[in-house]
Design a protein around this motif. Structure first.
Motif, PDB file in Angstrom:
ATOM      1  N   GLY A 219       0.816  -1.211   0.000  1.00  0.00           N
ATOM      2  CA  GLY A 219       0.000   0.000   0.000  1.00  0.00           C
ATOM      3  C   GLY A 219       0.847   1.257   0.000  1.00  0.00           C
ATOM      4  O   GLY A 219       0.518   2.248  -0.669  1.00  0.00           O
ATOM      5  N   ILE A 220       1.963   1.242   0.736  1.00  0.00           N
ATOM      6  CA  ILE A 220       2.869   2.393   0.773  1.00  0.00           C
ATOM      7  C   ILE A 220       3.421   2.682  -0.623  1.00  0.00           C
ATOM      8  O   ILE A 220       3.450   3.826  -1.087  1.00  0.00           O
ATOM      9  CB  ILE A 220       4.023   2.143   1.767  1.00  0.00           C
ATOM     10  N   VAL A 221       3.864   1.634  -1.316  1.00  0.00           N
ATOM     11  CA  VAL A 221       4.433   1.796  -2.656  1.00  0.00           C
ATOM     12  C   VAL A 221       3.384   2.338  -3.630  1.00  0.00           C
ATOM     13  O   VAL A 221       3.648   3.273  -4.409  1.00  0.00           O
ATOM     14  CB  VAL A 221       5.001   0.454  -3.170  1.00  0.00           C
ATOM     15  N   LEU A 222       2.179   1.782  -3.596  1.00  0.00           N
ATOM     16  CA  LEU A 222       1.132   2.219  -4.518  1.00  0.00           C
ATOM     17  C   LEU A 222       0.704   3.662  -4.246  1.00  0.00           C
ATOM     18  O   LEU A 222       0.510   4.447  -5.187  1.00  0.00           O
ATOM     19  CB  LEU A 222      -0.082   1.284  -4.404  1.00  0.00           C
ATOM     20  N   VAL A 227       0.551   9.287  -6.084  1.00  0.00           N
ATOM     21  CA  VAL A 227       0.651  10.719  -5.770  1.00  0.00           C
ATOM     22  C   VAL A 227       1.804  11.360  -6.544  1.00  0.00           C
ATOM     23  O   VAL A 227       1.673  12.471  -7.091  1.00  0.00           O
ATOM     24  CB  VAL A 227       0.822  10.926  -4.254  1.00  0.00           C
ATOM     25  N   ALA A 228       2.948  10.682  -6.614  1.00  0.00           N
ATOM     26  CA  ALA A 228       4.111  11.232  -7.306  1.00  0.00           C
ATOM     27  C   ALA A 228       3.826  11.424  -8.795  1.00  0.00           C
ATOM     28  O   ALA A 228       4.165  12.471  -9.372  1.00  0.00           O
ATOM     29  CB  ALA A 228       5.318  10.314  -7.110  1.00  0.00           C
ATOM     30  N   LEU A 229       3.192  10.441  -9.425  1.00  0.00           N
ATOM     31  CA  LEU A 229       2.874  10.572 -10.854  1.00  0.00           C
ATOM     32  C   LEU A 229       1.940  11.755 -11.113  1.00  0.00           C
ATOM     33  O   LEU A 229       2.126  12.513 -12.081  1.00  0.00           O
ATOM     34  CB  LEU A 229       2.232   9.278 -11.354  1.00  0.00           C
ATOM     35  N   LEU A 230       0.961  11.911 -10.243  1.00  0.00           N
ATOM     36  CA  LEU A 230       0.007  13.008 -10.425  1.00  0.00           C
ATOM     37  C   LEU A 230       0.706  14.360 -10.314  1.00  0.00           C
ATOM     38  O   LEU A 230       0.483  15.260 -11.131  1.00  0.00           O
ATOM     39  CB  LEU A 230      -1.108  12.889  -9.383  1.00  0.00           C
ATOM     40  N   LEU A 231       1.586  14.507  -9.325  1.00  0.00           N
ATOM     41  CA  LEU A 231       2.255  15.784  -9.116  1.00  0.00           C
ATOM     42  C   LEU A 231       3.270  16.085 -10.217  1.00  0.00           C
ATOM     43  O   LEU A 231       3.417  17.231 -10.649  1.00  0.00           O
ATOM     44  CB  LEU A 231       2.942  15.796  -7.746  1.00  0.00           C
ATOM     45  N   ILE A 232       3.993  15.063 -10.649  1.00  0.00           N
ATOM     46  CA  ILE A 232       4.956  15.271 -11.738  1.00  0.00           C
ATOM     47  C   ILE A 232       4.220  15.710 -13.005  1.00  0.00           C
ATOM     48  O   ILE A 232       4.668  16.610 -13.728  1.00  0.00           O
ATOM     49  CB  ILE A 232       5.765  13.983 -11.983  1.00  0.00           C
ATOM     50  N   TRP A 233       3.064  15.097 -13.258  1.00  0.00           N
ATOM     51  CA  TRP A 233       2.283  15.472 -14.448  1.00  0.00           C
ATOM     52  C   TRP A 233       1.815  16.920 -14.350  1.00  0.00           C
ATOM     53  O   TRP A 233       1.955  17.696 -15.302  1.00  0.00           O
ATOM     54  CB  TRP A 233       1.081  14.536 -14.581  1.00  0.00           C
ATOM     55  N   VAL A 234       1.273  17.316 -13.183  1.00  0.00           N
ATOM     56  CA  VAL A 234       0.773  18.684 -13.015  1.00  0.00           C
ATOM     57  C   VAL A 234       1.905  19.691 -13.196  1.00  0.00           C
ATOM     58  O   VAL A 234       1.722  20.761 -13.805  1.00  0.00           O
ATOM     59  CB  VAL A 234       0.121  18.846 -11.624  1.00  0.00           C
ATOM     60  N   GLY A 253      -2.886   7.982 -16.459  1.00  0.00           N
ATOM     61  CA  GLY A 253      -3.338   6.593 -16.423  1.00  0.00           C
ATOM     62  C   GLY A 253      -2.647   5.801 -15.341  1.00  0.00           C
ATOM     63  O   GLY A 253      -3.285   5.005 -14.631  1.00  0.00           O
ATOM     64  N   GLY A 254      -1.330   6.018 -15.190  1.00  0.00           N
ATOM     65  CA  GLY A 254      -0.594   5.331 -14.124  1.00  0.00           C
ATOM     66  C   GLY A 254      -1.081   5.732 -12.742  1.00  0.00           C
ATOM     67  O   GLY A 254      -1.200   4.889 -11.844  1.00  0.00           O
ATOM     68  N   ALA A 255      -1.382   7.027 -12.558  1.00  0.00           N
ATOM     69  CA  ALA A 255      -1.886   7.495 -11.265  1.00  0.00           C
ATOM     70  C   ALA A 255      -3.251   6.881 -10.949  1.00  0.00           C
ATOM     71  O   ALA A 255      -3.515   6.447  -9.815  1.00  0.00           O
ATOM     72  CB  ALA A 255      -1.972   9.017 -11.249  1.00  0.00           C
ATOM     73  N   LEU A 256      -4.130   6.829 -11.954  1.00  0.00           N
ATOM     74  CA  LEU A 256      -5.457   6.237 -11.740  1.00  0.00           C
ATOM     75  C   LEU A 256      -5.365   4.738 -11.470  1.00  0.00           C
ATOM     76  O   LEU A 256      -6.058   4.213 -10.585  1.00  0.00           O
ATOM     77  CB  LEU A 256      -6.336   6.500 -12.960  1.00  0.00           C
ATOM     78  N   LEU A 257      -4.503   4.051 -12.218  1.00  0.00           N
ATOM     79  CA  LEU A 257      -4.324   2.614 -12.002  1.00  0.00           C
ATOM     80  C   LEU A 257      -3.756   2.342 -10.615  1.00  0.00           C
ATOM     81  O   LEU A 257      -4.210   1.432  -9.903  1.00  0.00           O
ATOM     82  CB  LEU A 257      -3.406   2.034 -13.082  1.00  0.00           C
ATOM     83  N   GLY A 258      -2.753   3.133 -10.224  1.00  0.00           N
ATOM     84  CA  GLY A 258      -2.166   2.967  -8.898  1.00  0.00           C
ATOM     85  C   GLY A 258      -3.176   3.208  -7.793  1.00  0.00           C
ATOM     86  O   GLY A 258      -3.199   2.500  -6.784  1.00  0.00           O
ATOM     87  N   THR A 259      -4.055   4.216  -7.997  1.00  0.00           N
ATOM     88  CA  THR A 259      -5.089   4.501  -7.000  1.00  0.00           C
ATOM     89  C   THR A 259      -6.075   3.344  -6.888  1.00  0.00           C
ATOM     90  O   THR A 259      -6.475   2.951  -5.780  1.00  0.00           O
ATOM     91  CB  THR A 259      -5.833   5.795  -7.376  1.00  0.00           C
ATOM     92  N   ALA A 260      -6.473   2.792  -8.039  1.00  0.00           N
ATOM     93  CA  ALA A 260      -7.411   1.659  -8.024  1.00  0.00           C
ATOM     94  C   ALA A 260      -6.797   0.454  -7.322  1.00  0.00           C
ATOM     95  O   ALA A 260      -7.452  -0.214  -6.494  1.00  0.00           O
ATOM     96  CB  ALA A 260      -7.808   1.302  -9.460  1.00  0.00           C
ATOM     97  N   LEU A 261      -5.538   0.155  -7.635  1.00  0.00           N
ATOM     98  CA  LEU A 261      -4.853  -0.961  -6.975  1.00  0.00           C
ATOM     99  C   LEU A 261      -4.694  -0.704  -5.480  1.00  0.00           C
ATOM    100  O   LEU A 261      -4.814  -1.627  -4.669  1.00  0.00           O
ATOM    101  CB  LEU A 261      -3.487  -1.190  -7.624  1.00  0.00           C
ATOM    102  N   PHE A 262      -4.433   0.553  -5.123  1.00  0.00           N
ATOM    103  CA  PHE A 262      -4.296   0.909  -3.705  1.00  0.00           C
ATOM    104  C   PHE A 262      -5.588   0.618  -2.953  1.00  0.00           C
ATOM    105  O   PHE A 262      -5.571   0.074  -1.842  1.00  0.00           O
ATOM    106  CB  PHE A 262      -3.917   2.383  -3.580  1.00  0.00           C
ATOM    107  N   ILE A 263      -6.720   0.964  -3.556  1.00  0.00           N
ATOM    108  CA  ILE A 263      -8.012   0.719  -2.912  1.00  0.00           C
ATOM    109  C   ILE A 263      -8.231  -0.783  -2.732  1.00  0.00           C
ATOM    110  O   ILE A 263      -8.685  -1.244  -1.668  1.00  0.00           O
ATOM    111  CB  ILE A 263      -9.147   1.342  -3.753  1.00  0.00           C
TER     112      ILE A 263
END
Length: 572
Positions: A219-222, A227-234, A253-263
């Protein structure tokens, strides 16, 4: 004596309740905690006014300026729920000492940076310690002070905040103008040593029952990746690549996928990093929504008001520290005053609604400022924003702690702090990107006027043009008047547009606070609530055992009563 049925006496008697701490004992316990918070706030605020100078000297651009701030906020946001989970599993006193050590050592290392990349890296490590201090200070306060009595001690925290947030920028400005900006990173070291000693001597947290620990590493890794992908993109979109591009698709897409896997991972984890079941609690969910806007206003103001003073009003670092005092005054007056009122009357909701209104008004009014706006008006706007932050920031954590399960106090407290930090991180990144884009657009529009002004300055104009071509953040206070006016106007418009981004989030915060359940504040600390819960559980277990014993006895009596009838039947 008749034995109890199996399982009836399984529950051990509850531990004896510890005597309630006196006011003096609470003050002693808070000494080291207050000093630790002072260290973290001083180390952060002392650098705020000198950041434009630091980025200029390290030849960084607006993106570097944003990332120096965002890197700290990013790792703070990611590490906060991790520290909160650790607080539910391990020794909280040891954890907060570790957080102080990480924070201050990383801060000192940042003072030796030779380029923006190194500074950003050390600031990221600094954020790991800051996340621990943000999460653990709230959890430890709940251990020793009840929600209802918390306001009584807010004066102390307000005083610490005032000294650090007012004195830090002023001290940082003076150090930058006299000794050099690198000394700003070393000033907190002696205070940190004293804080560690005081925590060891004065902080005594009630012992908690030992439990089996399990860390949700996946969970920590995901969470970190998403969060990092989202901020780098912004931060990079619109500059390094287009908003609509393959890079954007991959990062989002990576941020959304990571969020879904985290959940998915959190739903299946034995010890989730962020227990999603907490979102069933209406108070927690609405407080999280409100905290996002508070984070955007708080971090956005601290970053971009300093830039406004130096780049849009031509102030030196020392002058910028003095000019931001109205915002700090609003924060101090609101946090101390509202805390005292909550303790005295027990009502919290009217004050939070008023704070959210002030937050919305301050954010909107700051979006209207220009480089020549009368400073009295700017001061009023800053005071309103500070009052809104001071009213909502700590009290949103307070009302979540008031209803949270005592065994999940760490993750509940850190959950609100996490989303506040996450909101601030994303907000600063978005505001920084909007500022950079707006400044670039306005500079293109003013290029002819700027070139004409630089041409009349001879060699000095050539030096300024060289720095601008390299993308280096300008040092407006050192520019000639003819050039400075252009930059002040451009940056004022860019920064005001950045503040406009915070307005809808502030309104959303107001709506969330209006719908918060108006639950009365308890007078029990977390430790007392946990002991009371254990006592209730033991009582229920004993009652169930007695009911089982009674049922067994009744069945025996019924059998004995029926036995003579059977004997008579046999005789007949």
């Amino acid at each position: 004596m008749t034995d109890l049925p199996s399982g009836a006496g399984a529950a051990a008697p509850p531990p004896p309740a510890a005597p309630e701490m006196t006011h003096r004992e609470v003050l002693q316990a808070l000494t080291g905690l207050l000093l630790g918070m002072f260290v973290s706030m001083l180390a952060a605020t002392v650098v705020s006014t000198s950041l434009p100078v630091i980025i200029h000297d390290l030849e960084g651009d607006q993106a570097a300026f944003t990332w120096v701030v965002t890197a700290t906020l990013l790792t703070t946001a990611i590490s906060t729920p991790i520290w909160g989970k650790l607080a539910d599993l391990f020794n909280r006193k040891l954890l907060i000492q570790l957080a102080i050590a990480i924070f201050v050592l990383a801060t000192a290392a940042a003072g030796f940076s030779q380029n923006p990349e190194t500074l950003i890296a050390f600031r990221a490590v600094q954020g790991v310690g800051a996340g621990g201090l943000a999460a653990l200070s709230q959890v430890i306060m709940a251990d020793i002070i009840s929600p209802r009595e918390r306001g009584r001690y807010m004066g102390l925290f307000g005083a610490v905040m005032a000294v650090a947030t007012i004195g830090g920028p002023l001290l940082g400005g003076v150090i930058t103008d006299t000794l050099g900006w690198r000394w700003n990173f070393f000033v907190a070291l002696p205070f940190a040593v004293v804080a560690l000693i005081m925590l060891q001597r004065t902080l005594h947290i009630p012992p908690r029952a030992k439990r089996t620990s399990h860390i949700d590493y996946f969970g920590i890794v995901l969470l970190s990746t998403s969060v990092a992908l989202l901020l780098i993109w912004v931060t990079l979109a619109g500059d390094s690549f287009e908003w609509w591009s393959l890079e954007s698709v991959l990062m989002v897409g990576g941020a959304l996928l990571g969020t879904a896997l985290f959940i998915v991972v959190e739903l299946r984890s034995r010890e989730p990093l962020v227990p999603l079941s907490m979102f069933r609690n209406r108070t927690f969910t609405l407080a999280v929504i409100a905290s996002i806007a508070t984070g955007i206003a708080m971090f956005g103001a601290s970053v971009f008001l300093s830039q406004y003073m130096q780049l849009a009003r031509g102030a030196t670092p020392t002058e910028a520290g003095v000019m931001t005092i109205p915002m700090i005054a609003g924060l101090l007056v609101a946090s101390v005053g509202v805390g005292a009122l909550i303790t005295r009357f027990g009502h919290w909701k009217p004050y939070l609604i008023a704070g959210a209104i002030a937050l919305s008004a301050g954010s909107y009014l700051l979006s209207t400022i220009e480089y020549d706006t009368h400073f009295a008006l700017v001061s009023v706007y800053m005071f309103l924003l500070g009052a809104g932050v001071g009213t909502t920031m700590q009290n949103l954590v307070l009302i979540v702690q008031n209803t949270a399960n005592p065994t999940e106090m760490g993750v509940a407290s850190s959950g609100v702090t996490f989303f506040r930090s996450l909101g601030g991180t994303i907000g600063v990144a978005v505001m920084g990107a909007a500022l950079a884009a707006r400044v670039t657009e306005l500079m293109d529009d003013r290029r002819d006027a700027l070139m004409a002004a630089l041409a009349g300055l001879g060699e000095q104009g050539v030096d300024i043009a060289t720095q601008l071509q390299a993308g280096t953040l300008p040092q407006v206070s050192a520019m000639p008047e003819v050039v400075r006016v252009i930059f002040e106007d451009v940056y004022a418009q860019g920064i005001s547009q950045a503040f406009l981004i915070a307005v809808p989030f502030a309104v959303l915060s107001l709506i969330a606070i209006v719908f918060l359940p108006n639950t009365p504040l308890t007078r029990m600390t977390t430790s007392e609530r946990q002991r009371a819960g254990e006592a209730d559980l033991a009582t229920v277990s004993v009652d169930e055992g007695m009911q089982a014993l009674t049922a067994t006895g009744s069945a025996h009596d019924d059998g004995a009563a029926q036995q003579p009838e059977a004997t008579r039947d046999d005789r007949d």
